[in-house]
Design a protein around this motif. Structure first.
Motif, PDB file in Angstrom:
ATOM      1  N   UNK A   2       4.269 -47.467  41.713  1.00 37.30           N
ATOM      2  CA  UNK A   2       4.949 -46.510  40.842  1.00 37.30           C
ATOM      3  C   UNK A   2       6.202 -47.120  40.234  1.00 37.30           C
ATOM      4  N   UNK A   3       6.935 -47.941  40.981  1.00 42.75           N
ATOM      5  CA  UNK A   3       8.168 -48.527  40.470  1.00 42.75           C
ATOM      6  C   UNK A   3       7.908 -49.368  39.228  1.00 42.75           C
ATOM      7  N   UNK A   4       6.708 -49.967  39.124  1.00 45.20           N
ATOM      8  CA  UNK A   4       6.376 -50.766  37.953  1.00 45.20           C
ATOM      9  C   UNK A   4       6.392 -49.916  36.691  1.00 45.20           C
ATOM     10  N   UNK A   5       6.013 -48.654  36.801  1.00 45.26           N
ATOM     11  CA  UNK A   5       5.959 -47.785  35.636  1.00 45.26           C
ATOM     12  C   UNK A   5       7.349 -47.418  35.132  1.00 45.26           C
ATOM     13  N   UNK A   6       8.357 -47.433  35.997  1.00 43.98           N
ATOM     14  CA  UNK A   6       9.694 -47.072  35.566  1.00 43.98           C
ATOM     15  C   UNK A   6      10.250 -48.049  34.541  1.00 43.98           C
ATOM     16  N   UNK A   7       9.778 -49.283  34.582  1.00 52.77           N
ATOM     17  CA  UNK A   7      10.259 -50.272  33.623  1.00 52.77           C
ATOM     18  C   UNK A   7       9.335 -50.391  32.410  1.00 52.77           C
ATOM     19  N   UNK A   8       8.326 -49.542  32.364  1.00 50.98           N
ATOM     20  CA  UNK A   8       7.361 -49.578  31.280  1.00 50.98           C
ATOM     21  C   UNK A   8       8.047 -49.252  29.947  1.00 50.98           C
ATOM     22  N   UNK A   9       7.744 -50.018  28.927  1.00 49.83           N
ATOM     23  CA  UNK A   9       8.330 -49.783  27.611  1.00 49.83           C
ATOM     24  C   UNK A   9       7.259 -49.227  26.686  1.00 49.83           C
ATOM     25  N   UNK A  10       7.645 -48.267  25.889  1.00 48.98           N
ATOM     26  CA  UNK A  10       6.743 -47.645  24.941  1.00 48.98           C
ATOM     27  C   UNK A  10       7.030 -48.222  23.558  1.00 48.98           C
ATOM     28  N   UNK A  11       6.037 -48.807  22.950  1.00 51.24           N
ATOM     29  CA  UNK A  11       6.238 -49.421  21.636  1.00 51.24           C
ATOM     30  C   UNK A  11       5.977 -48.446  20.498  1.00 51.24           C
ATOM     31  N   UNK A  12       5.380 -47.306  20.797  1.00 54.33           N
ATOM     32  CA  UNK A  12       5.105 -46.321  19.748  1.00 54.33           C
ATOM     33  C   UNK A  12       5.331 -44.935  20.324  1.00 54.33           C
ATOM     34  N   UNK A  13       6.423 -44.324  19.938  1.00 54.65           N
ATOM     35  CA  UNK A  13       6.739 -42.987  20.435  1.00 54.65           C
ATOM     36  C   UNK A  13       5.810 -41.967  19.785  1.00 54.65           C
ATOM     37  N   UNK A  14       5.627 -40.802  20.434  1.00 55.22           N
ATOM     38  CA  UNK A  14       4.816 -39.752  19.819  1.00 55.22           C
ATOM     39  C   UNK A  14       5.346 -39.366  18.434  1.00 55.22           C
ATOM     40  N   UNK A  15       6.668 -39.370  18.266  1.00 56.73           N
ATOM     41  CA  UNK A  15       7.258 -39.033  16.968  1.00 56.73           C
ATOM     42  C   UNK A  15       6.859 -40.056  15.904  1.00 56.73           C
ATOM     43  N   UNK A  22       1.053 -38.281   9.454  1.00 60.80           N
ATOM     44  CA  UNK A  22       1.426 -37.472   8.299  1.00 60.80           C
ATOM     45  C   UNK A  22       1.476 -38.287   7.004  1.00 60.80           C
ATOM     46  N   UNK A  23       1.672 -39.599   7.132  1.00 59.45           N
ATOM     47  CA  UNK A  23       1.768 -40.462   5.961  1.00 59.45           C
ATOM     48  C   UNK A  23       0.451 -41.066   5.495  1.00 59.45           C
ATOM     49  N   UNK A  24      -0.655 -40.772   6.180  1.00 66.78           N
ATOM     50  CA  UNK A  24      -1.944 -41.340   5.796  1.00 66.78           C
ATOM     51  C   UNK A  24      -2.451 -40.741   4.487  1.00 66.78           C
ATOM     52  N   UNK A  35     -14.498 -42.823  12.262  1.00 68.71           N
ATOM     53  CA  UNK A  35     -14.498 -43.568  13.527  1.00 68.71           C
ATOM     54  C   UNK A  35     -14.518 -42.646  14.741  1.00 68.71           C
ATOM     55  N   UNK A  36     -14.469 -41.320  14.502  1.00 63.01           N
ATOM     56  CA  UNK A  36     -14.540 -40.377  15.610  1.00 63.01           C
ATOM     57  C   UNK A  36     -13.195 -39.909  16.129  1.00 63.01           C
ATOM     58  N   UNK A  37     -12.112 -40.216  15.421  1.00 61.33           N
ATOM     59  CA  UNK A  37     -10.773 -39.849  15.873  1.00 61.33           C
ATOM     60  C   UNK A  37     -10.147 -38.755  15.012  1.00 61.33           C
ATOM     61  N   UNK A  38     -10.970 -37.933  14.366  1.00 59.76           N
ATOM     62  CA  UNK A  38     -10.480 -36.899  13.469  1.00 59.76           C
ATOM     63  C   UNK A  38      -9.533 -35.909  14.116  1.00 59.76           C
ATOM     64  N   UNK A  39      -9.754 -35.607  15.385  1.00 58.65           N
ATOM     65  CA  UNK A  39      -8.881 -34.628  16.053  1.00 58.65           C
ATOM     66  C   UNK A  39      -7.448 -35.147  16.159  1.00 58.65           C
ATOM     67  N   UNK A  40      -7.252 -36.452  16.130  1.00 59.71           N
ATOM     68  CA  UNK A  40      -5.903 -37.020  16.209  1.00 59.71           C
ATOM     69  C   UNK A  40      -5.084 -36.667  14.977  1.00 59.71           C
ATOM     70  N   UNK A  41      -5.770 -36.371  13.877  1.00 49.75           N
ATOM     71  CA  UNK A  41      -5.072 -36.002  12.652  1.00 49.75           C
ATOM     72  C   UNK A  41      -4.394 -34.641  12.779  1.00 49.75           C
ATOM     73  N   UNK A  42      -4.798 -33.865  13.781  1.00 48.61           N
ATOM     74  CA  UNK A  42      -4.215 -32.541  14.022  1.00 48.61           C
ATOM     75  C   UNK A  42      -3.057 -32.590  15.022  1.00 48.61           C
TER      76      UNK A  42
END
Length: 95
Positions: A2-15, A22-24, A35-42
């Protein structure tokens, strides 16, 4: 582990992801759908609470592929990812 996850860096925030979605253009959105990822557009998520992310990681048993919360086990499978996030099951060739 679990301690390994505390230092995990996120390169792409949800925002940032929402901003990209929204810019597509219409053509790009059609490609995403094909490609089957249409729900991600919502998707409208702009933030994931840090405590919640750590809580889930602490409860996740990666050897058994399940999340154990208060004695109840949630099995993590490709199908559960499909059910939650509509991520296609199986191979999708990205070109």
């Amino acid at each position: 582990m679990v301690k390994e996850f505390y230092s995990m860096k996120n390169r792409c925030s949800p925002e940032s992801l929402l901003s990209i979605i929204l810019g597509l253009s219409k053509k790009q959105k059609e490609c995403v759908r094909s490609m089957g990822f249409g729900s991600w557009l919502k998707m409208k998520i702009t933030d994931i609470p840090l405590k919640m992310g750590f809580y889930v990681l602490q409860k996740f048993d990666y050897e058994r592929m399940l999340i154990n919360v208060e004695g109840k086990e949630l099995k993590i499978t490709a199908h559960s990812f499909y059910d939650m996030l509509d991520i296609p099951i199986g191979g999708t060739i990205l070109t």
